[in-house]
Design a protein around this motif. Structure first.
Motif, short mmCIF file in Angstrom:
data_model
loop_
_atom_site.label_atom_id
_atom_site.label_comp_id
_atom_site.label_asym_id
_atom_site.label_seq_id
_atom_site.Cartn_x
_atom_site.Cartn_y
_atom_site.Cartn_z
N SER A 174 0.83 -1.21 0.00
CA SER A 174 0.00 0.00 0.00
C SER A 174 0.86 1.26 0.00
O SER A 174 0.58 2.22 -0.72
CB SER A 174 -0.92 -0.01 1.22
N LYS A 177 2.31 1.77 -3.42
CA LYS A 177 1.33 2.32 -4.36
C LYS A 177 1.09 3.80 -4.11
O LYS A 177 1.00 4.60 -5.05
CB LYS A 177 0.02 1.54 -4.24
N ASN A 178 0.98 4.17 -2.81
CA ASN A 178 0.79 5.59 -2.49
C ASN A 178 1.98 6.42 -2.93
O ASN A 178 1.82 7.53 -3.47
CB ASN A 178 0.57 5.75 -0.98
N GLU A 180 4.05 5.67 -5.32
CA GLU A 180 4.06 5.72 -6.78
C GLU A 180 3.08 6.76 -7.29
O GLU A 180 3.39 7.51 -8.23
CB GLU A 180 3.70 4.34 -7.33
N MET A 181 1.90 6.82 -6.65
CA MET A 181 0.91 7.81 -7.07
C MET A 181 1.41 9.23 -6.81
O MET A 181 1.29 10.11 -7.68
CB MET A 181 -0.41 7.55 -6.32
N GLN A 182 1.98 9.44 -5.61
CA GLN A 182 2.49 10.77 -5.30
C GLN A 182 3.67 11.13 -6.20
O GLN A 182 3.78 12.26 -6.67
CB GLN A 182 2.91 10.81 -3.83
N TYR A 183 4.55 10.16 -6.42
CA TYR A 183 5.72 10.40 -7.27
C TYR A 183 5.27 10.74 -8.69
O TYR A 183 5.79 11.68 -9.31
CB TYR A 183 6.59 9.15 -7.27
N THR A 184 4.31 9.98 -9.20
CA THR A 184 3.80 10.24 -10.55
C THR A 184 3.14 11.61 -10.63
O THR A 184 3.31 12.34 -11.61
CB THR A 184 2.80 9.15 -10.94
N SER A 185 2.40 11.96 -9.57
CA SER A 185 1.73 13.26 -9.56
C SER A 185 2.75 14.39 -9.55
O SER A 185 2.59 15.40 -10.26
CB SER A 185 0.83 13.35 -8.32
N LYS A 188 4.34 14.64 -13.04
CA LYS A 188 3.42 15.26 -14.00
C LYS A 188 3.34 16.77 -13.79
O LYS A 188 3.34 17.55 -14.75
CB LYS A 188 2.04 14.63 -13.88
#
Length: 306
Positions: A174, A177-178, A180-185, A188
């Motif tokens: 978890s 995943k969090n 990865e989401m923050q890193y991707t955000s 971007k």
């Protein structure tokens, strides 16, 4: 009369002899049940120790063999413990038919086995003080309900350990995943900001405000230069004020297009070179470093192979 007495005496002797035979027979049988017969050396066997070993039946049930060890070190199978059902943990202990000494045994706990073994050892001539079953209790062969409780506790600890490991893995997944989401955000957002800084045009109001401030800086710098960089006139405070305003405007989104179209870097660089006032020079240096840092940051973000 003598013959009657003789015959009577004979009858009395026969009666006494028969009575003694009747008395001796059960005594021999009783002693034979608890008295250990002689070994090969002609001496009575004395059992001095108890050993046990664990094994598995063909159907998966567990078993325990109890061996009585005599004074010569020879082991004889005396009792067999048999698990009632596979992984049940409850045992039934029985004396083996091949062991001729001691009474029959059928019990469901180790205490009964130890009590029986102790009595057989004492009957064989072993002193009570020499009998000690503590090594068995310190060993791994618990047997009976104690072993069932032990295995139940072991299973619970294993299940709890597996549960904690699974929980830790799920938490790690978890968190990944969090992240990865923050890193991707973040990536971007950084890319979109860099792209906008290089290509987008600022609003006309912001462009005009930036150009107007630069024009005032250039005029006040010329006026200050004509007064030979003296800070007692109005040009000095106005120049400081306009430089600070330009820095505030640069903190907001000012694109590369605005900086180039207004020739901002060249104007500030010229003011820095022509002004001898340390405060003015410091403000100009800060503005130039700020724009250089913006350029480096957006170049790195734009060129990174994410």
């Amino acid at each position: 009369g003598g013959r009657d007495r003789e015959e009577g005496g004979g009858s009395s002797l026969a009666l006494v002899s028969g009575t003694m035979s009747a008395v001796k027979t059960p005594l021999r049988g009783k002693l034979g049940a608890s008295t250990v017969k002689e070994g090969d050396s002609g001496k009575p066997k004395t059992y001095v120790d108890l050993k046990q070993e664990k094994f598995h039946f063909a159907d998966g049930r567990r078993g325990i063999r109890f061996f009585l060890v005599d004074s010569e070190g020879k082991s004889t199978l005396a009792v067999l413990g048999e698990e009632r059902d596979t992984r049940d943990g409850h045992y039934m202990y029985r004396k083996q038919g091949s062991f001729p000494f001691g009474p029959d045994l059928c019990c469901g706990n180790l205490a009964g086995v130890h009590k029986w073994v102790k009595q057989v050892m004492i009957d064989s001539g072993c002193t009570d003080i020499a009998i000690d079953f503590k090594p068995l209790r310190r060993g791994n062969a618990l047997g009976g309900a104690a072993e069932a409780s032990h295995h139940k506790k072991q299973r619970y600890m294993k299940d709890e350990n597996d549960r904690l490991i699974l929980q830790a893995k799920e938490l790690e997944l978890s968190n990944m995943k969090n992240f990865e989401m923050q890193y991707t955000s973040v990536i971007k957002f950084a890319r979109s900001t860099a792209k906008a800084w290089f290509k987008d045009e600022s609003s006309s109001d912001r462009h005009n405000a930036f150009a107007s401030t630069l024009d005032k800086i250039r005029k006040n710098a010329l006026a200050l230069e004509r007064r030979q960089n003296k800070s007692d006139g109005k040009s000095f405070p106005r120049l400081v004020e306009e430089l600070q305003r330009l820095r505030i405007l640069s903190d907001t989104h000012v694109s590369l297009q605005v900086l180039d179209s207004c020739n901002a870097y060249s104007i500030i660089d010229e003011v820095e070179k022509n002004c001898s006032n340390k405060a003015i020079v410091a403000l100009c240096t800060q503005l130039k470093e700020q724009w250089k840092a913006l350029l480096r940051k957006h170049l790195i973000v734009g060129a990174a192979p994410w």
